[in-house]
Scaffold this motif. Structure first.
Motif, PDB file in Angstrom:
ATOM      1  N   ILE A  78     -62.803 -22.949 -85.888  1.00  0.00           N
ATOM      2  CA  ILE A  78     -63.129 -24.264 -86.447  1.00  0.00           C
ATOM      3  C   ILE A  78     -62.044 -24.756 -87.396  1.00  0.00           C
ATOM      4  O   ILE A  78     -62.202 -25.806 -88.000  1.00  0.00           O
ATOM      5  N   GLY A  79     -60.955 -24.000 -87.526  1.00  0.00           N
ATOM      6  CA  GLY A  79     -59.791 -24.576 -88.192  1.00  0.00           C
ATOM      7  C   GLY A  79     -59.384 -23.967 -89.518  1.00  0.00           C
ATOM      8  O   GLY A  79     -58.432 -24.435 -90.125  1.00  0.00           O
ATOM      9  N   THR A  87     -52.441 -20.384 -89.222  1.00  0.00           N
ATOM     10  CA  THR A  87     -52.890 -21.438 -88.331  1.00  0.00           C
ATOM     11  C   THR A  87     -54.367 -21.237 -88.006  1.00  0.00           C
ATOM     12  O   THR A  87     -54.952 -20.215 -88.338  1.00  0.00           O
ATOM     13  N   GLY A  89     -57.754 -23.101 -85.238  1.00  0.00           N
ATOM     14  CA  GLY A  89     -58.049 -24.006 -84.130  1.00  0.00           C
ATOM     15  C   GLY A  89     -58.356 -23.247 -82.853  1.00  0.00           C
ATOM     16  O   GLY A  89     -57.880 -22.117 -82.678  1.00  0.00           O
ATOM     17  N   ILE A  90     -59.143 -23.880 -81.995  1.00  0.00           N
ATOM     18  CA  ILE A  90     -59.527 -23.227 -80.733  1.00  0.00           C
ATOM     19  C   ILE A  90     -58.293 -22.912 -79.896  1.00  0.00           C
ATOM     20  O   ILE A  90     -58.256 -21.928 -79.165  1.00  0.00           O
ATOM     21  N   GLY A  91     -57.250 -23.745 -80.036  1.00  0.00           N
ATOM     22  CA  GLY A  91     -56.029 -23.529 -79.263  1.00  0.00           C
ATOM     23  C   GLY A  91     -55.470 -22.127 -79.421  1.00  0.00           C
ATOM     24  O   GLY A  91     -55.021 -21.509 -78.451  1.00  0.00           O
TER      25      GLY A  91
ATOM     26  N   LEU B   2     -52.053 -26.949 -91.660  1.00  0.00           N
ATOM     27  CA  LEU B   2     -52.953 -27.814 -90.913  1.00  0.00           C
ATOM     28  C   LEU B   2     -54.376 -27.650 -91.436  1.00  0.00           C
ATOM     29  O   LEU B   2     -54.955 -26.581 -91.313  1.00  0.00           O
ATOM     30  N   THR B   3     -54.942 -28.694 -92.066  1.00  0.00           N
ATOM     31  CA  THR B   3     -56.327 -28.603 -92.532  1.00  0.00           C
ATOM     32  C   THR B   3     -56.998 -29.956 -92.344  1.00  0.00           C
ATOM     33  O   THR B   3     -56.367 -30.928 -91.957  1.00  0.00           O
ATOM     34  N   LEU B  20     -65.870 -30.353 -79.916  1.00  0.00           N
ATOM     35  CA  LEU B  20     -65.727 -28.964 -79.444  1.00  0.00           C
ATOM     36  C   LEU B  20     -65.802 -28.925 -77.921  1.00  0.00           C
ATOM     37  O   LEU B  20     -65.004 -28.240 -77.263  1.00  0.00           O
ATOM     38  N   GLN B  23     -62.544 -30.049 -76.414  1.00  0.00           N
ATOM     39  CA  GLN B  23     -61.473 -29.051 -76.471  1.00  0.00           C
ATOM     40  C   GLN B  23     -61.655 -27.968 -75.425  1.00  0.00           C
ATOM     41  O   GLN B  23     -60.695 -27.492 -74.822  1.00  0.00           O
ATOM     42  N   ILE B  24     -62.929 -27.540 -75.249  1.00  0.00           N
ATOM     43  CA  ILE B  24     -63.181 -26.470 -74.278  1.00  0.00           C
ATOM     44  C   ILE B  24     -62.864 -26.973 -72.873  1.00  0.00           C
ATOM     45  O   ILE B  24     -62.213 -26.281 -72.082  1.00  0.00           O
ATOM     46  N   ALA B  27     -59.039 -27.148 -72.574  1.00  0.00           N
ATOM     47  CA  ALA B  27     -58.421 -25.824 -72.442  1.00  0.00           C
ATOM     48  C   ALA B  27     -58.693 -25.243 -71.060  1.00  0.00           C
ATOM     49  O   ALA B  27     -57.807 -24.652 -70.434  1.00  0.00           O
ATOM     50  N   TYR B  64     -47.485 -24.912 -86.342  1.00  0.00           N
ATOM     51  CA  TYR B  64     -47.631 -23.882 -85.289  1.00  0.00           C
ATOM     52  C   TYR B  64     -46.299 -23.211 -84.969  1.00  0.00           C
ATOM     53  O   TYR B  64     -46.126 -22.663 -83.888  1.00  0.00           O
ATOM     54  N   VAL B 102     -49.826 -24.352 -73.046  1.00  0.00           N
ATOM     55  CA  VAL B 102     -50.383 -23.732 -74.250  1.00  0.00           C
ATOM     56  C   VAL B 102     -50.098 -24.618 -75.462  1.00  0.00           C
ATOM     57  O   VAL B 102     -50.944 -24.816 -76.338  1.00  0.00           O
ATOM     58  N   ILE B 105     -52.582 -27.391 -75.530  1.00  0.00           N
ATOM     59  CA  ILE B 105     -53.895 -26.938 -76.017  1.00  0.00           C
ATOM     60  C   ILE B 105     -53.872 -26.832 -77.542  1.00  0.00           C
ATOM     61  O   ILE B 105     -54.810 -27.242 -78.231  1.00  0.00           O
ATOM     62  N   LEU B 106     -52.765 -26.306 -78.080  1.00  0.00           N
ATOM     63  CA  LEU B 106     -52.653 -26.166 -79.540  1.00  0.00           C
ATOM     64  C   LEU B 106     -52.719 -27.535 -80.212  1.00  0.00           C
ATOM     65  O   LEU B 106     -53.385 -27.711 -81.232  1.00  0.00           O
ATOM     66  N   SER B 109     -56.245 -28.934 -80.210  1.00  0.00           N
ATOM     67  CA  SER B 109     -57.124 -28.291 -81.189  1.00  0.00           C
ATOM     68  C   SER B 109     -56.724 -28.683 -82.605  1.00  0.00           C
ATOM     69  O   SER B 109     -57.554 -28.724 -83.506  1.00  0.00           O
ATOM     70  N   TYR B 112     -58.731 -31.585 -83.723  1.00  0.00           N
ATOM     71  CA  TYR B 112     -60.074 -31.218 -84.203  1.00  0.00           C
ATOM     72  C   TYR B 112     -60.009 -30.726 -85.640  1.00  0.00           C
ATOM     73  O   TYR B 112     -60.768 -31.147 -86.506  1.00  0.00           O
ATOM     74  N   VAL B 113     -59.070 -29.808 -85.896  1.00  0.00           N
ATOM     75  CA  VAL B 113     -58.957 -29.213 -87.227  1.00  0.00           C
ATOM     76  C   VAL B 113     -58.746 -30.300 -88.277  1.00  0.00           C
ATOM     77  O   VAL B 113     -59.330 -30.287 -89.351  1.00  0.00           O
TER      78      VAL B 113
END
Lengths: 195, 234
Positions: A78-79, A87, A89-91, B2-3, B20, B23-24, B27, B64, B102, B105-106, B109, B112-113
């Motif tokens: 959830i981050g 880091t 995140g779901i990624g 990242l927040t 969520l 994202q699923i 991915a 990242y 990949v 995907i990052l 996500s 979302y974060v």
């Protein structure tokens, strides 16, 4: 606003203690992610995460150890910045190191199951050293097999290429972590909660 | 780093559960496809997501950076071969395409974060996963959020104390053992005090949660999530 009108169902005393310890160990797993200790003649420093995965199995047992790691993974998903490189995140949970992350709960469960031989927690300080060594070696193998296997599949690498990139640099550190985990439980300074 | 950052974008107003699900779905389809047309389509979706959530791409890539190093190394390792011609371009390209998804995907996500506060995610977990497992997971995540800065501070104190006593000159195994023992015993002391505090406050399996509401604007997001997940099977 939605409210619950049923009466409160209190959590058992023993379970509260385990939830609190599992949550704090999960937090620690996230907090140590940025810490690394250099070892001579090795390109990869020691990171403490795998050590705490071992300790989750050794000190929280086969049920709460994996739960603790799952809390860590959920918090990262959830981050919260708990994965390596701060880091989240779901990624990250499907990214390059995802195989390692998903292997942690399995490894902790394996360690817990083999050391405590059931859900009743024993003091791991009384477990013979050869057993501890072989259990932790087995858990390390599980972690590396899943970590490199997933990376090889995800990035379309040959298995040996993935091993070279994702596993080989870290092997000396792993042996040190096994020694450290055994030294910590044998010192008897930290004991599991016995119900 | 990242927040979550407060804001008023569409992504901020969506329910965490639909984000969520999105994202699923994303991915799932990204892991199933590495062809160039698929990567192109996924790139467009990613760009839209970043734009809607107002995520700065460069700062996110910097956050990242460690993952990016591995993603960049993988195609090089894949391309290298023993013996002539030393470089196998097609292997490298295959791996580069796999790495690129990949990265996408990052980035998704990251959106979302950046747009979801932890308490909303916690409520989403607790409402989605039924029964006690959902409660344990939600409470645990909330505790991790609460204690992360505390344990970071503990670790800093421990490391400064070790350094002040020249502990940094000792061998790696002793340093590892010391840091781990001290940080773990402090964390478990905190856990034991927390246990008492939670019992004193009637810690129960059915607390009151913050309100979450799925609205009409969540519907299209769910729809896209299902379509994306379905394309994984193509």
């Amino acid at each position: 606003m939605e409210t619950e009108r049923s009466s409160a169902e209190l959590v058992d005393d023993a379970v509260v203690g385990q939830i609190a310890r599992a949550a704090l160990l999960a937090t620690l797993l996230g907090a140590v992610a940025p810490i690394s200790i250099p070892i001579p003649l090795s390109p990869a420093p020691i990171t403490l995460q795998v050590l705490f995965v071992f300790l989750a199995g050794l000190l929280l047992g086969p049920v709460w150890g994996p739960i603790s790691i799952l809390l860590y993974l959920a918090a990262g998903a959830i981050g919260l910045p708990v994965f390596s490189g701060m880091t989240g995140g779901i990624g990250v949970l499907v990214g390059t190191t995802a195989g390692y992350l998903w292997s942690y709960p399995i490894a902790a469960g394996l360690v817990g199951l083999l050391v405590h031989r059931g859900t009743e927690l024993r003091d791991p300080a009384e477990t013979p050293i050869p057993l501890l060594v072989s259990v932790l070696l087995g858990a390390t193998l599980v972690i590396y097999a899943m970590g490199t296997g997933y990376a090889a599949w995800l990035l379309e690498l040959e298995l040996w290429e993935a091993t070279l990139t994702f596993a080989a640099p870290f092997v000396p550190g792993e042996l040190l972590k096994i020694a450290a985990a055994i030294a910590i439980v044998k010192s008897g300074r930290i004991r599991p909660l016995q119900s | 780093m990242l927040t979550y950052e407060p804001g008023t974008t569409l992504a901020h107003r969506l329910d965490p559960r639909s984000k969520l699900a999105f994202q699923i779905g994303f991915a799932a389809t990204a892991l199933a496809h590495t062809t160039l047309p698929a990567l192109g389509a996924l790139t467009v979706v990613t760009a839209l997501v970043l734009a809607v959530a107002r995520v700065p791409p460069l700062r996110t890539l910097y956050a990242y950076r460690f993952a990016l190093v591995l993603l960049a190394v993988a195609p090089l390792v894949a391309a290298a071969t023993f013996g002539t011609p030393w470089i196998d371009v097609s292997d490298g390209v295959t791996s580069a395409q796999a790495s690129y998804r990949v990265l996408l995907i990052l980035l998704v996500s990251a959106a979302y974060v950046r747009t979801t506060p932890v308490r909303a995610s916690r409520a989403a977990i607790q409402r989605t996963i039924p029964g006690k497992p959902g409660q344990v997971l939600a409470i645990g995540v909330a505790l991790v959020f609460r204690f992360l800065p505390v344990l970071r501070a503990d670790l800093r104190t421990i490391r400064e104390a070790i350094a002040a006593r020249l502990g940094t000159e000792r061998d790696a195994i002793e340093r590892t053992t010391t840091i781990a023992t001290l940080s773990l015993s402090r964390a478990f002391d905190r856990a034991d005090r927390l246990t008492l505090a939670m019992q004193a406050r009637c810690f129960s399996w059915n607390p009151t949660l913050p309100a979450l509401s799925l609205s009409r604007r969540d519907l299209p997001v769910f729809g896209v999530a299902i379509v994306l997940a379905a394309t994984a099977l193509l």
